[in-house]
Design an enzyme around this catalytic site. Structure first.
Site, short mmCIF file in Angstrom:
data_model
loop_
_atom_site.label_atom_id
_atom_site.label_comp_id
_atom_site.label_asym_id
_atom_site.label_seq_id
_atom_site.Cartn_x
_atom_site.Cartn_y
_atom_site.Cartn_z
N GLY A 121 2.81 -0.94 4.29
CA GLY A 121 2.93 0.47 3.94
C GLY A 121 4.39 0.85 3.74
O GLY A 121 4.96 0.71 2.66
N GLY A 122 5.02 1.31 4.82
CA GLY A 122 6.39 1.82 4.75
C GLY A 122 7.38 0.93 4.02
O GLY A 122 8.13 1.39 3.16
N ASN A 170 0.87 -1.18 0.00
CA ASN A 170 0.00 0.00 0.00
C ASN A 170 0.91 1.23 0.00
O ASN A 170 1.46 1.59 1.03
CB ASN A 170 -0.88 -0.04 1.26
N TRP A 171 1.05 1.84 -1.16
CA TRP A 171 2.00 2.96 -1.27
C TRP A 171 1.46 4.24 -0.64
O TRP A 171 2.18 5.22 -0.52
CB TRP A 171 2.33 3.23 -2.74
N LYS A 172 0.17 4.25 -0.30
CA LYS A 172 -0.46 5.46 0.26
C LYS A 172 -0.20 6.66 -0.67
O LYS A 172 -0.07 6.46 -1.87
CB LYS A 172 0.02 5.70 1.70
N GLY A 232 2.33 2.26 10.76
CA GLY A 232 3.30 3.35 10.63
C GLY A 232 3.96 3.75 11.94
O GLY A 232 4.60 4.78 12.03
N GLU A 267 -5.64 -4.91 10.34
CA GLU A 267 -4.63 -3.89 10.62
C GLU A 267 -4.96 -3.15 11.90
O GLU A 267 -5.76 -2.21 11.89
CB GLU A 267 -4.58 -2.88 9.46
N SER A 299 3.25 -2.17 10.32
CA SER A 299 4.70 -2.27 10.54
C SER A 299 5.28 -3.65 10.22
O SER A 299 6.20 -4.12 10.89
CB SER A 299 5.07 -1.84 11.96
N HIS A 331 -9.55 1.17 4.40
CA HIS A 331 -8.31 1.33 5.15
C HIS A 331 -8.57 2.29 6.33
O HIS A 331 -9.36 3.22 6.21
CB HIS A 331 -7.21 1.89 4.25
N GLU A 359 -6.99 4.69 7.46
CA GLU A 359 -6.78 6.12 7.17
C GLU A 359 -7.99 6.69 6.43
O GLU A 359 -8.34 7.86 6.61
CB GLU A 359 -5.49 6.30 6.36
P1 PGA Z 1 2.76 0.26 7.65
O1 PGA Z 1 1.31 0.49 6.97
O2 PGA Z 1 3.30 -1.01 7.08
O3 PGA Z 1 3.56 1.46 7.25
O4 PGA Z 1 2.53 0.17 9.11
C1 PGA Z 1 0.43 -0.58 6.77
C2 PGA Z 1 -0.87 -0.08 6.17
O5 PGA Z 1 -1.36 0.98 6.59
O6 PGA Z 1 -1.45 -0.71 5.27
#
Ligand code: PGA
Length: 251
Positions: free
Chosen positions: A234-235, A9-11, A173, A167, A213, A95, A97
């Site tokens: 994500g990251g 997930n590149w956001k 994050g 999640e 994470s 998600h 967010e």
């Molecule tokens: P993260 O994000 O790996 O940076 O914690 C995961 C996500 O929000 O899908």
């Protein structure tokens, strides 16, 4: 046997030219991996270029969101028909967010899940508790409720084919990961919930990811858990070296 699925997930990261660069770097690193379904989910602005550079590779394309309607007066939104024409296969829905900053609710997530399936897109439906909810001891009922509401009116055969991402919001994050056992336990509850609403066959087939994470240092432990079928990352999905190490966690 459920095939593991690792999705990036590149956001809101990577311009179209950066997306091309990352995909070009990633492709050779995972070219001989047929054991894991690999997915990248760039921003809407980079989907088209991503599709072009993914051509001929074993990496699948996903989007990060969509509207449930096919077209209309919904400024700023992207429709399932548009995603489909680009060649998108997966779409992240609900998600945390989106729930937190853009007022997504279980009800809109459900509309999107139904629409994605109707347009032959595979939802990656996200659920998970906040820190306050965890501390209040409501994790299990909350997550089960999100699953039930998000999958309302979805046929059992369609539930079997989709992806759910657990999640925990406090792990996204933050560098904090749920322990392997705790992630496995909650994912087990999600699978039990799917069994209640769609039967044993769907529960055994549905792929459930952990997200929050996940990185090369913890992927092996998490993926060794029997209920965990993959990761939503994500990251660590923003660097070819890290993301390929996640996809190649069995090697
Ligand atoms: P993260 O994000 O790996 O940076 O914690 C995961 C996500 O929000 O899908």
């Amino acid at each position: 046997m459920r095939k593991p699925i690792i999705a990036g997930n590149w956001k809101m990261n990577k311009t179209p030219s950066e997306a091309k660069e990352l995909i070009e770097a990633l492709k050779p690193l995972v070219a001989d991996n047929n054991e894991v379904t690999a997915v990248v989910c760039p921003t809407a602005a980079s989907l088209l270029i991503a599709k072009r550079y993914l051509e001929g590779s074993n990496i699948h394309l996903g989007a990060q969101n969509m509207h449930w309607e096919e077209s209309g007066a919904f400024t700023g939104e992207v429709s399932p028909v548009m995603l489909k024409e680009i060649g998108v296969e997966y779409v992240i829905l609900g998600h945390s967010e989106r729930r937190q900053y853009f007022a997504e609710t279980d009800e809109t997530v459900n509309k999107k899940v139904l629409s994605a399936i109707a347009h032959d897109l595979i939802p990656i439906m996200c659920v998970g508790e906040t820190l306050e909810e965890r501390e209040a001891g409501v994790t299990d009922t909350l997550v089960a409720g999100q699953v039930k509401a998000g999958l309302k009116d979805v046929a059992a055969a369609d539930i079997a084919k989709l992806v759910i991402a657990y999640e925990p919001v406090w792990a996204i994050g933050t560098g904090k990961t749920a322990t392997d056992e705790e992630a496995n336990r909650v994912i087990g509850i999600i699978r039990k919930t799917v069994e209640e609403i769609a039967g044993t066959e769907a529960a055994e087939a549905v792929r459930i990811q952990y997200g929050g994470s996940m990185k090369p240092a913890n992927v092996k432990g998490l993926m060794a858990q029997p209920e965990i079928d993959g990761g939503l990352i994500g990251g660590a999905a923003l660097k070819a070296e890290d993301f390929s190490a996640l996809i190649n966690y069995q090697k």
